[in-house]
Enzyme design. Structure first.
Site, short mmCIF file in Angstrom:
data_model
loop_
_atom_site.label_atom_id
_atom_site.label_comp_id
_atom_site.label_asym_id
_atom_site.label_seq_id
_atom_site.Cartn_x
_atom_site.Cartn_y
_atom_site.Cartn_z
N LYS A 123 54.87 -31.69 56.89
CA LYS A 123 54.47 -32.25 55.59
C LYS A 123 54.64 -33.76 55.52
CE LYS A 123 55.14 -28.11 52.87
NZ LYS A 123 54.98 -27.60 51.52
N GLU A 207 60.54 -35.36 47.05
CA GLU A 207 59.37 -35.78 46.27
C GLU A 207 59.75 -35.89 44.81
OE1 GLU A 207 56.00 -33.11 46.51
OE2 GLU A 207 55.56 -33.70 48.57
N HIS A 242 56.72 -20.71 42.63
CA HIS A 242 55.88 -21.67 43.35
C HIS A 242 54.86 -20.99 44.26
CE1 HIS A 242 58.34 -24.77 41.71
NE2 HIS A 242 59.39 -24.44 42.41
N ARG A 298 44.45 -23.14 57.80
CA ARG A 298 44.02 -21.75 58.03
C ARG A 298 43.15 -21.33 56.85
NH1 ARG A 298 47.13 -19.67 53.95
NH2 ARG A 298 49.08 -20.75 53.64
P1 ADP Z 1 54.44 -24.42 50.09
O1 ADP Z 1 53.91 -25.06 51.33
O2 ADP Z 1 55.80 -23.83 50.27
O3 ADP Z 1 53.46 -23.48 49.44
P2 ADP Z 1 53.64 -26.61 48.40
O4 ADP Z 1 53.98 -27.99 48.77
O5 ADP Z 1 52.25 -26.15 48.67
O6 ADP Z 1 54.67 -25.60 49.07
O7 ADP Z 1 53.94 -26.38 46.86
C1 ADP Z 1 53.82 -25.10 46.25
C2 ADP Z 1 53.94 -25.24 44.75
O8 ADP Z 1 55.20 -25.81 44.41
C3 ADP Z 1 52.92 -26.17 44.11
O9 ADP Z 1 51.70 -25.53 43.84
C4 ADP Z 1 53.63 -26.57 42.84
O10 ADP Z 1 53.57 -25.57 41.86
C5 ADP Z 1 55.07 -26.69 43.31
N1 ADP Z 1 55.36 -28.07 43.74
C6 ADP Z 1 55.41 -28.56 45.00
N2 ADP Z 1 55.69 -29.89 45.00
C7 ADP Z 1 55.82 -30.25 43.72
C8 ADP Z 1 56.10 -31.49 43.04
N3 ADP Z 1 56.32 -32.62 43.73
N4 ADP Z 1 56.14 -31.48 41.69
C9 ADP Z 1 55.93 -30.35 40.98
N5 ADP Z 1 55.67 -29.16 41.55
C10 ADP Z 1 55.61 -29.11 42.89
#
Ligand code: ADP
Length: 521
Positions: A123, A207, A242, A298
């Site tokens: 990431k 973040e 999430h 993917r």
């Molecule tokens: P993963 O790879 O584990 O699925 P992601 O980075 O895609 O994680 O994030 C999944 C979800 O987590 C997002 O859709 C959002 O709801 C929440 N999320 C991730 N980062 C943030 C952030 N910086 N602020 C608010 N919500 C976040």
């Protein structure tokens, strides 16, 4: 003009199970390509095994001893005579070492180049590529944080709330929201240990935590001849823990300008990583601004909504790309029509914090009718085990506009019945009639918001009998609580009613309008 080429493979192995394996087999069968399933001991009689033309055992039930064992999967491919491996999603789908092992064995990997997977799967590395190509990123640390002091310094600079995220993360694991500096130490330990056990890598970065974001992602598809297109967006803000449970396209809030801007940003990123195959560039959207989140290298669970509005078969596109064929269509050929909504049917208990709910499927009545697609990995007699993801099916509705797509999926959900395991079906029915979803004015907090409102509602109302579906569920929950209390029995709430267990005896209660009636077998 859209051109669909027939890939040259004669046989493909799918290194996965459940609905995604069946989904890939379907395209293969339509294209005259032979299919090979692999299965663990727990899946000997699973629907994905009978959906394939050949099937090979790859080990005991735990995924670490079967679906995650590279050698066993490659050996099955070689024995079966398959020329290529499709990973589906989950398991080894984003594992670049697996992709390389497949190629080293002389097989075709149906996925992106391993180097692109490595670059975008990390990431923090992906955020750097995004920033270098003019794609806005969520404010945060460019590198993983080494220790508590570094995390604290980052928190101070970025401003709370912050979110700690596993560099190798996925599936919502290794993520912790931190509201204040006092919570940081404990959260860092938890995030690291979750990241270590889930990904074998404990690095986390920081973040800014956006409090009311929407999750909007762009589907990209690229070939090995330098063509890359984006196929519209998916709005995936309905999430628990999430993780997504409802996805729709188009997003109710994107303007055509913002959509194009995000689509072009996604393509820039894919091109910068020399990407080919299907990928999803995920963004968070808050106050009209978008921020790059991550890339999933993917096919995704929610790809059917994109297929419904674009008329494309993304699995076929992927097979063509893996076969070295050009995409055969350009950006201007992508003209999405209408609106599509997908709901994920999980065997989970919404009243127990969405805990997986294992068991045997006793009965399933899946909906059909105009505009309905049902991608399903279970059948009567299937066992839902704790070994694997509890996603058992996906229901998708297409209609000319969003209002009609919502009516259609609600109608289909009313028809849908699963008995034997607790599912989130009643919860989904309630969500789809929840005003913020209906109006489109929702964000990633919608599920917790609805749960909180429901709790207040149940606490404050007399039991007078249900009118709508949401109320019916609340009614069942309230009556169930009364039954459990007076009969001193334990039990659980199912889609249709309540199961109680007392002195080893199970009774099933089903709802009939305003009544709960004891079910006579
Ligand atoms: P993963 O790879 O584990 O699925 P992601 O980075 O895609 O994680 O994030 C999944 C979800 O987590 C997002 O859709 C959002 O709801 C929440 N999320 C991730 N980062 C943030 C952030 N910086 N602020 C608010 N919500 C976040």
């Amino acid at each position: 003009m859209l051109v669909t080429a027939k890939p040259y493979f004669s046989k493909i192995l799918v290194a996965n199970r459940g609905e995604i394996a069946i989904r890939v087999f379907r395209t293969c069968h339509e294209s005259g390509i032979g299919t090979v399933a692999v299965y663990s001991e727990a899946d000997r009689t699973a629907p994905h095994v009978s959906a394939a033309q050949q099937a090979y055992p790859i080990g005991p039930a735990p995924a670490r001893q079967s679906y995650l064992v590279t050698e066993n999967i490659i050996e099955a491919a070689q024995k079966s005579g398959a020329e290529a491996i499709h990973p589906g999603y989950g398991f080894l789908a984003e594992n670049a070492d697996f992709a390389e092992a497949v190629q080293d064995a002389g097989l075709t990997w149906i996925g992106p180049p391993p180097d692109s997977m490595r670059l975008l799967g990390d990431k923090t590395a992906a955020r750097k590529v995004a920033a270098a190509h003019d794609v806005p990123i969520v404010p945060g640390t460019p590198e993983p944080v080494g220790d508590l002091a570094a995390a604290a310094a980052a928190g101070k600079e970025i401003g709370y709330p912050i979110i700690l995220k596993a560099v190798a993360g996925g599936g919502g694991k290794g993520m912790r929201v931190v509201e204040s500096p006092e919570e940081l130490e404990g959260a860092l330990k938890m995030a690291r240990s979750e990241a270590r056990s889930a990904f074998g890598d404990e690095s986390v970065y920081v973040e800014k935590y956006l409090s009311h974001p929407r999750h909007v992602e762009i589907q990209v598809m690229a070939d090995t001849h330098g063509n890359c297109v984006w196929l519209g967006e998916r709005e995936c803000s309905v999430q628990r823990r999430h993780q997504k449970i409802i996805e729709e396209t188009p997003s109710p809030i994107l303007t055509p300008e913002l959509r194009r801007e995000m689509g072009e940003a996604a393509v820039r990123l894919a091109e910068a990583a020399s990407y080919s195959g299907a990928g999803t560039v995920e963004f968070l959207l808050e106050a009209d601004r978008y921020y790059f989140l991550e890339v999933n290298t993917r096919l995704q669970v929610e790809h059917p909504v994109t297929e419904m509005v674009t008329g494309r078969d993304l699995v076929l596109d992927l097979l063509c790309v893996a076969a070295g064929l050009p995409l055969g269509y350009e950006q201007r050929d992508v003209q999405p029509q209408g609106s599509a909504i997908e709901v994920r049917i999980y065997a989970e208990d919404p009243d127990n914090n969405f805990f997986p709910s294992p068991g045997y499927i006793e009965y399933i009545n899946a909906p059909s009718g105009p505009g309905i697609r049902h991608d399903c990995g279970i059948d009567v007699g299937s066992e839902v085990t704790l070994h694997y993801d509890p996603l058992i099916a996906k229901l998708v509705a297409w209609a000319p506009d969003r209002a009609r797509a919502i009516s259609r999926i609600r109608r289909a959900l009313e028809e849908y019945q699963i008995i034997g395991v607790t599912t989130i079906l009643p919860f989904l029915r309630e969500l789809l009639s929840y005003e913020p979803f209906q109006s489109g004015a929702y964000d990633t907090n919608i599920v917790s918001q609805m749960v909180e409102e429901r709790k207040r509602h149940i606490a404050g109302r007399e039991i007078s009998g249900p009118s709508g579906e949401g109320e019916r569920y609340a009614f069942i929950a309230a009556v169930a609580a009364a039954i459990f209390h007076t009969s001193k029995s334990e039990g659980f709430i199912t889609g249709r009613g309540v199961d109680t267990q007392s002195k080893g005896h199970t009774s099933r209660w089903v709802s009939e309008g305003r009544e709960l009636r004891q079910w006579q077998e």
